[in-house]
Design a protein around this motif. Structure first.
Motif, mmCIF file in Angstrom:
data_model
loop_
_atom_site.group_PDB
_atom_site.id
_atom_site.type_symbol
_atom_site.label_atom_id
_atom_site.label_comp_id
_atom_site.label_asym_id
_atom_site.label_seq_id
_atom_site.Cartn_x
_atom_site.Cartn_y
_atom_site.Cartn_z
ATOM 1 N N HIS A 190 0.789 -1.229 0.000
ATOM 2 C CA HIS A 190 0.000 0.000 0.000
ATOM 3 C C HIS A 190 0.823 1.282 0.000
ATOM 4 O O HIS A 190 0.254 2.362 -0.124
ATOM 5 C CB HIS A 190 -0.950 0.013 1.210
ATOM 6 N N ASP A 191 2.143 1.209 0.149
ATOM 7 C CA ASP A 191 2.967 2.408 0.202
ATOM 8 C C ASP A 191 4.002 2.362 -0.914
ATOM 9 O O ASP A 191 5.027 1.700 -0.805
ATOM 10 C CB ASP A 191 3.653 2.516 1.569
ATOM 11 N N GLU A 192 3.715 3.085 -1.997
ATOM 12 C CA GLU A 192 4.615 3.043 -3.151
ATOM 13 C C GLU A 192 6.000 3.552 -2.790
ATOM 14 O O GLU A 192 7.012 3.026 -3.280
ATOM 15 C CB GLU A 192 4.035 3.877 -4.303
ATOM 16 N N SER A 193 6.097 4.574 -1.926
ATOM 17 C CA SER A 193 7.396 5.128 -1.565
ATOM 18 C C SER A 193 8.248 4.123 -0.818
ATOM 19 O O SER A 193 9.483 4.207 -0.849
ATOM 20 C CB SER A 193 7.214 6.386 -0.713
ATOM 21 N N PHE A 194 7.619 3.142 -0.172
ATOM 22 C CA PHE A 194 8.377 2.134 0.565
ATOM 23 C C PHE A 194 9.014 1.117 -0.382
ATOM 24 O O PHE A 194 10.130 0.655 -0.148
ATOM 25 C CB PHE A 194 7.469 1.413 1.565
ATOM 26 N N ARG A 195 8.310 0.754 -1.437
ATOM 27 C CA ARG A 195 8.824 -0.272 -2.353
ATOM 28 C C ARG A 195 9.661 0.316 -3.488
ATOM 29 O O ARG A 195 10.021 -0.386 -4.431
ATOM 30 C CB ARG A 195 7.679 -1.116 -2.906
ATOM 31 N N GLN A 196 9.933 1.619 -3.417
ATOM 32 C CA GLN A 196 10.810 2.263 -4.399
ATOM 33 C C GLN A 196 11.942 2.973 -3.658
ATOM 34 O O GLN A 196 11.933 3.086 -2.433
ATOM 35 C CB GLN A 196 10.029 3.264 -5.250
ATOM 36 N N ILE A 197 12.941 3.430 -4.397
ATOM 37 C CA ILE A 197 14.079 4.123 -3.794
ATOM 38 C C ILE A 197 13.602 5.430 -3.162
ATOM 39 O O ILE A 197 12.862 6.201 -3.783
ATOM 40 C CB ILE A 197 15.157 4.408 -4.855
ATOM 41 N N ASN A 198 14.030 5.669 -1.947
ATOM 42 C CA ASN A 198 13.689 6.923 -1.261
ATOM 43 C C ASN A 198 14.856 7.898 -1.431
ATOM 44 O O ASN A 198 15.773 7.965 -0.617
ATOM 45 C CB ASN A 198 13.408 6.662 0.219
ATOM 46 N N TRP A 199 14.815 8.656 -2.527
ATOM 47 C CA TRP A 199 15.904 9.583 -2.826
ATOM 48 C C TRP A 199 16.044 10.651 -1.742
ATOM 49 O O TRP A 199 17.163 11.074 -1.421
ATOM 50 C CB TRP A 199 15.683 10.248 -4.183
ATOM 51 N N ASP A 200 14.927 11.093 -1.192
ATOM 52 C CA ASP A 200 14.986 12.133 -0.159
ATOM 53 C C ASP A 200 15.786 11.675 1.052
ATOM 54 O O ASP A 200 16.547 12.451 1.643
ATOM 55 C CB ASP A 200 13.569 12.533 0.272
ATOM 56 N N ASN A 201 15.625 10.387 1.424
ATOM 57 C CA ASN A 201 16.386 9.867 2.560
ATOM 58 C C ASN A 201 17.886 9.854 2.277
ATOM 59 O O ASN A 201 18.708 10.121 3.174
ATOM 60 C CB ASN A 201 15.916 8.459 2.915
ATOM 61 N N LEU A 202 18.255 9.540 1.049
ATOM 62 C CA LEU A 202 19.670 9.500 0.696
ATOM 63 C C LEU A 202 20.277 10.900 0.753
ATOM 64 O O LEU A 202 21.381 11.092 1.275
ATOM 65 C CB LEU A 202 19.855 8.901 -0.705
ATOM 66 N N TYR A 203 19.554 11.875 0.225
ATOM 67 C CA TYR A 203 20.033 13.256 0.291
ATOM 68 C C TYR A 203 20.096 13.747 1.735
ATOM 69 O O TYR A 203 21.021 14.470 2.120
ATOM 70 C CB TYR A 203 19.122 14.167 -0.540
ATOM 71 N N GLN A 204 19.089 13.350 2.547
ATOM 72 C CA GLN A 204 19.059 13.781 3.937
ATOM 73 C C GLN A 204 20.263 13.231 4.714
ATOM 74 O O GLN A 204 20.884 13.944 5.520
ATOM 75 C CB GLN A 204 17.758 13.328 4.604
ATOM 76 N N ALA A 205 20.617 11.963 4.462
ATOM 77 C CA ALA A 205 21.771 11.368 5.142
ATOM 78 C C ALA A 205 23.051 12.122 4.799
ATOM 79 O O ALA A 205 23.885 12.409 5.675
ATOM 80 C CB ALA A 205 21.901 9.895 4.767
ATOM 81 N N ASN A 206 23.225 12.460 3.526
ATOM 82 C CA ASN A 206 24.420 13.199 3.130
ATOM 83 C C ASN A 206 24.408 14.632 3.672
ATOM 84 O O ASN A 206 25.456 15.190 4.028
ATOM 85 C CB ASN A 206 24.549 13.217 1.608
ATOM 86 N N TYR A 207 23.210 15.225 3.766
ATOM 87 C CA TYR A 207 23.097 16.576 4.332
ATOM 88 C C TYR A 207 23.544 16.591 5.795
ATOM 89 O O TYR A 207 24.275 17.493 6.223
ATOM 90 C CB TYR A 207 21.660 17.067 4.203
ATOM 91 N N LEU A 208 23.122 15.583 6.530
ATOM 92 C CA LEU A 208 23.512 15.508 7.940
ATOM 93 C C LEU A 208 25.022 15.314 8.072
ATOM 94 O O LEU A 208 25.642 15.851 9.001
ATOM 95 C CB LEU A 208 22.761 14.371 8.631
ATOM 96 N N ASN A 209 25.616 14.551 7.161
ATOM 97 C CA ASN A 209 27.079 14.406 7.168
ATOM 98 C C ASN A 209 27.761 15.756 6.935
ATOM 99 O O ASN A 209 28.774 16.077 7.574
ATOM 100 C CB ASN A 209 27.532 13.426 6.088
ATOM 101 N N ASN A 210 27.209 16.533 6.018
ATOM 102 C CA ASN A 210 27.781 17.850 5.744
ATOM 103 C C ASN A 210 27.708 18.763 6.971
ATOM 104 O O ASN A 210 28.630 19.551 7.227
ATOM 105 C CB ASN A 210 27.045 18.512 4.582
#
Length: 919
Positions: free
Chosen positions: A422-442
């Motif tokens: 029922h959650d399309e964002s769960f079964r696909q790549i979450n690009w926002d999460n990847l950017y967020q992880a790198n943002y926190l590293n910065n």
């Protein structure tokens, strides 16, 4: 000594021909495609003399008497040709090109449809090494091969089970098979199938006038500008597959009075999104061929083409993922970003190519074709990479409900089931999460180090590029009316370049070029984690090379000789080939896991090879024939599979040696006015093969390279094809094969750990009598063609394909010495061993296809054609096209289902609509 004897025998055939100087000669070709018509009977009607055209379509009758006569040419599938000739004493009159008109208008009409079928199957097969695409290229009146080439394609059918490296592809006589994987990549042609339509094929071990050939056959594509029919040819097509729209245009001047001929073609293919979610397709190609005919002895031809292509593609995944999404075309390689679909797997290709040919005809019956070619292969595919972070792939096995269910956590399993469904964002790549992880590293650093702003996630490009220079010179000489001699020499220089670059830092500042597995396993040894000791702990940014970087420099040359003898009741051919291959690795990085064996030029590996083949056809009565072919060949190992871990070190397979191939076939064929066909039995043994695969090893938590050496495989089976003309315009055809492709020994496997924690390990792999995967081993087709009145055309055909097996992972077939501890009783142990040894099959498949079309002649110069082709009319969405076992294995509980197979599926109904115009 043997070669001298061979040449002496050929020389004896020349001597009697010196006095045979009165008659006619010529070349018979298909009027529509320009393909030579071999096996045609050529007769001087009044004198009763006859000859048979050879594989290049040539014939010669030199024992005629002077005077007027009628020349008659007869070939199955063509309208008879008759022409008056005046024979002059002491002269062999060269009649030049003689064109035969195809008597089956269906073949003319379905040209555009066959272009589409070729193009679509090419796209679906680009990721693999299947031989199926090579089978599509050859024009042939063999009923079985025509069915196998088109009708069995939904399951990636490979004729006789061979990989494409066992088929050879030539362009204007130059061998274009690469030295890396041994195959010809048809994506090089950019879908410009009309420009590359003039093809001559040799099936199996049959004799070819353009090359020595191979057990999987050979195809020569002729792009000489003077061979294209003058005029304009264009088409516009729609399909609901990998791309949606295709536009093609081609113009040819023909040969003008000044001896010039020019052909130019362009093509565009486009889809904002293909039939698979998250995919797209953008491609544009240009082709040009220019020829200057200086006189009847010399001509020069230059052909150039290129087709930059960018496409997003899918990956195989688990049955569980398909079931949870309710979509057998589920694609895990994309996700939403800023309201648009973004793919992580983008393939970019561009192979600009040039071929220059000098054709010299010093005398009637002798042609020397010398060609040189240059090709720059540019291939890259993007992929996500991550460092000390959660796996970003949505179909990672730990994100599936089955993972939690195996742990006994039913509550988590139910939660993940609901998310998947029922959650399309769960079964696909979450690009926002990847950017967020790198943002926190910065902002805050990582690993407890506020100054460490390296990315956790990146998108990388993996490059496999080549520079190829190829040279070929082919002599085709007619010794007498019944004998021709072919000889050739070829040379290939290849410089292959393998490396990675940063495609996108995904918002991060940089990427740290070290090996994360080595950092984890050898925290006290900083050298081990370095990908390049010459540039330690390097910070890399967009476009920078990192990870690995090495060249392979390779040379190959061969010489071959062939004799074709055509007699009233026998056709005989035999030939030999000798070759030499060498290659070496040249590393551009000094890897910390192999500091003394990674940088600079490595050892040179050299191989001498040879081949012998022979064939004969006995003509029982002019309509019934018995044919047999046999061949033995040694083949140098391909450099892409010769090294254990080429990204890390210059270590080749221990005891690297030539592959040996022994092959034969025998067939009975018949050719009556209304009924024709053939039945063939074949048997091939391959020894000392090498295979290489790469995967993540859960047992040691590192990336693993795995090499098999000394592999012995067997291919045997029966092929049958027949066509019956119910009426002159209605034809019923049927084709089938029953075959078995198996491993026939227990080869040695070598594990190589990229993190360097262990030395390479050799052990026996128990593959004997397991089936070779990736292609149906049983298939059948039945079809009916109707060339209806007023230029209407109809076709309906149905195919069944079965006995296709999952590709094996060698790691699952090694000895398990500790298995008895988990299953202590004999009964339990035998049951578990049987379960682990079971080889899964793909589902059997049935497809129904139909075509309808119309030819419209607007006037004597302008015609239009309309094609509508519908594949898989029953909308069968459960056709599994390919599957493989994972390299991962459960060494704790020996649960074969913990890491299940991964599958590809075919789409349901597929429509192709084409409108073409010619003038």
């Amino acid at each position: 000594m043997r070669l001298k004897l061979f040449l002496l025998l050929l020389l004896t055939a020349v001597i009697p021909s010196l006095a045979q100087t009165t008659g006619v000669a010529g070349t018979v070709v298909d009027s529509n495609t320009g393909v030579p018509v071999s096996g045609a009977t050529v007769m001087l009607d009044n004198q009763g003399l006859q000859a048979t055209t050879d594989p290049s379509g040539e014939f010669r009758i030199s024992t005629a008497k002077a005077g007027d006569d009628m020349l008659v040419i007869v070939a199955y599938g063509y309208q008879d040709v008759t022409m008056n000739v005046n024979i002059v004493n002491g002269v062999i009159d060269n009649l030049g090109i003689i064109k035969m008109l195809d008597s089956n208008l269906n073949n003319v009409f379905y040209e555009d449809q066959n272009d589409m079928l070729f193009d679509q199957n090419l796209l679906e097969d680009e990721e693999g090494s299947a031989q199926s695409i090579a089978a599509l290229t050859g024009a042939s009146d063999d009923v079985y091969y025509n069915s196998a080439s088109y009708d069995f394609q939904p399951m990636r059918f490979r004729i006789r089970g061979y990989d494409s490296k066992y088929s050879e592809t030539y362009i204007n006589g130059v061998n274009f098979n690469d030295m890396a994987r041994g195959r010809f990549n048809y994506s090089t042609l950019g879908g410009m199938n009309r420009a590359f339509r003039d093809r001559t094929a040799a099936l199996g071990l049959g004799a070819a006038a353009f090359g020595f050939g191979n057990i999987g056959g050979a195809t020569d594509i002729n792009t000489r500008a003077s061979h294209y029919a003058p005029g304009f040819n264009g088409s516009l097509a729609y399909t609901n597959s990998n791309y949606m729209l295709r536009a093609m245009a081609m113009y040819s001047t023909g040969l003008n009075k000044n001896g010039w001929a020019f052909t130019v073609s362009a093509i565009g293919r486009y889809a904002n999104e293909g039939v698979i979610d998250g995919t797209f397709y953008n491609s544009f190609g240009l082709f040009a061929s220019l020829e200057k005919v200086f006189n009847d002895k010399h001509s020069l031809n230059l052909t150039v083409w290129g087709a930059p292509t960018q496409r997003a593609t899918n990956s195989a995944t688990y049955e569980e993922a398909y079931q949870l999404t309710g979509n057998n075309l589920y694609n895990p390689n994309w996700g939403w970003q800023n309201g648009e679909k973004r793919s992580s797997k983008i393939v970019e290709t561009f192979d600009p190519t040039a071929v220059l040919n000098w054709i010299w005809k010093p005398k009637n019956g002798t042609t020397l074709n010398t060609g040189a070619a240059f090709r720059a292969v540019n291939y890259s595919t993007s992929a996500l990479n991550w460092y000390n972070a959660a796996d970003p792939r949505p179909d990672y096995y730990r994100y599936l409900p089955s993972y939690f269910r195996a742990l006994g956590n039913e509550e988590a399993a139910e939660l993940y089931t609901d998310l998947w469904r029922h959650d399309e964002s769960f079964r696909q790549i979450n690009w926002d999460n990847l950017y967020q992880a790198n943002y926190l590293n910065n902002q805050f650093g990582r690993g407890g180090n506020p100054d460490n702003h390296s990315s956790s996630y990146i998108l990388e490009n993996r490059h496999s590029n080549q520079l190829n220079f190829m040279f070929n010179s082919l002599l085709n000489h007619r010794l007498n009316d019944n004998m021709t001699l072919q000889a050739g020499v070829s040379f290939n220089y290849t410089r292959a370049h393998y490396y990675k670059t940063i495609r996108d830092l995904l918002g991060g500042e940089y990427w740290l070029d070290i090996d994360q597995y080595s950092e984890r396993d050898f925290p006290s040894d900083p050298q081990m984690l370095q990908n390049d000791l010459r540039n330690p702990s390097r910070r890399v940014g967009k476009g920078d090379t990192f990870g690995y970087d090495y060249y392979i420099n390779a040379l190959h040359g061969d010489f071959w000789l062939q004799n074709i003898i055509t007699l009233p009741q026998w056709d005989i051919n035999y030939g030999l080939k000798i070759g030499y291959t060498q290659f070496f690795r040249d590393g551009q990085m000094q890897n910390g896991r192999a500091p003394e064996n990674s940088y600079g030029k490595g050892a040179t590996h050299r191989f001498d090879t040879g081949a012998l083949k022979a064939g004969a056809t006995y003509k029982i009565d002019g309509r019934n024939f018995i044919s047999a072919h046999a061949g033995y060949e040694t083949v140098a190992p391909l450099f892409e599979y010769a090294y254990i871990s080429p990204r890390i070190k210059d270590t080749a397979i221990d005891g690297l040696q030539n592959e040996r191939i022994l092959s034969g076939d025998i067939s009975y064929s018949w050719n009556y006015r209304r009924f024709r066909g053939a039945i063939t039995g074949f048997w091939t043994e391959m020894f000392d093969q090498t295979e290489r695969s790469s995967f993540y090893d859960d047992q040691y938590s590192t990336f693993m390279n795995y090499v098999l050496k000394g592999v012995h495989t067997r291919y045997k089976g029966i092929e049958i094809g027949a066509a019956y003309k119910i009426t002159p315009s209605l034809t019923l055809s049927a084709a089938a094969t029953f075959a078995r492709y198996q491993y026939k020994n227990r080869p040695e496997g070598t594990r190589s750990y990229e993190n360097g924690m262990m030395d390479d390990i050799n052990q026996t792999v128990y593959l004997k009598n397991f089936y070779i995967g990736g292609t149906p081993q049983t298939a059948a087709n039945i079809g009916i063609d109707w060339a209806a009145p007023k230029s209407w055309f109809f076709n309906v055909n149905a195919s069944w394909m079965g006995d296709a097996y999952v590709n094996l992972s060698p790691i699952r077939h090694e000895a398990l010495p500790d298995l008895w501890e988990k299953y202590p009783t004999l009964e339990e142990l035998e049951a578990k061993m049987g379960q682990l040894a079971e080889q899964d099959k793909l589902k059997d498949a049935f497809v129904l296809n139909a075509s309808v079309g119309k030819l419209v002649y607007i006037n004597r110069k302008i015609s239009m054609n309309f094609n509508l082709n519908v594949e898989n009319i029953l909308n069968n969405k459960n056709i599994q096209t390919y599957a493989y076992q994972q390299g991962r294995f459960d060494y704790t509980n020996y649960d074969s289902t913990k890491y299940p197979n991964k599958y590809f599926y075919a789409q349901g109904i597929k429509v192709y609509l084409n409108v073409g115009i010619r003038f």
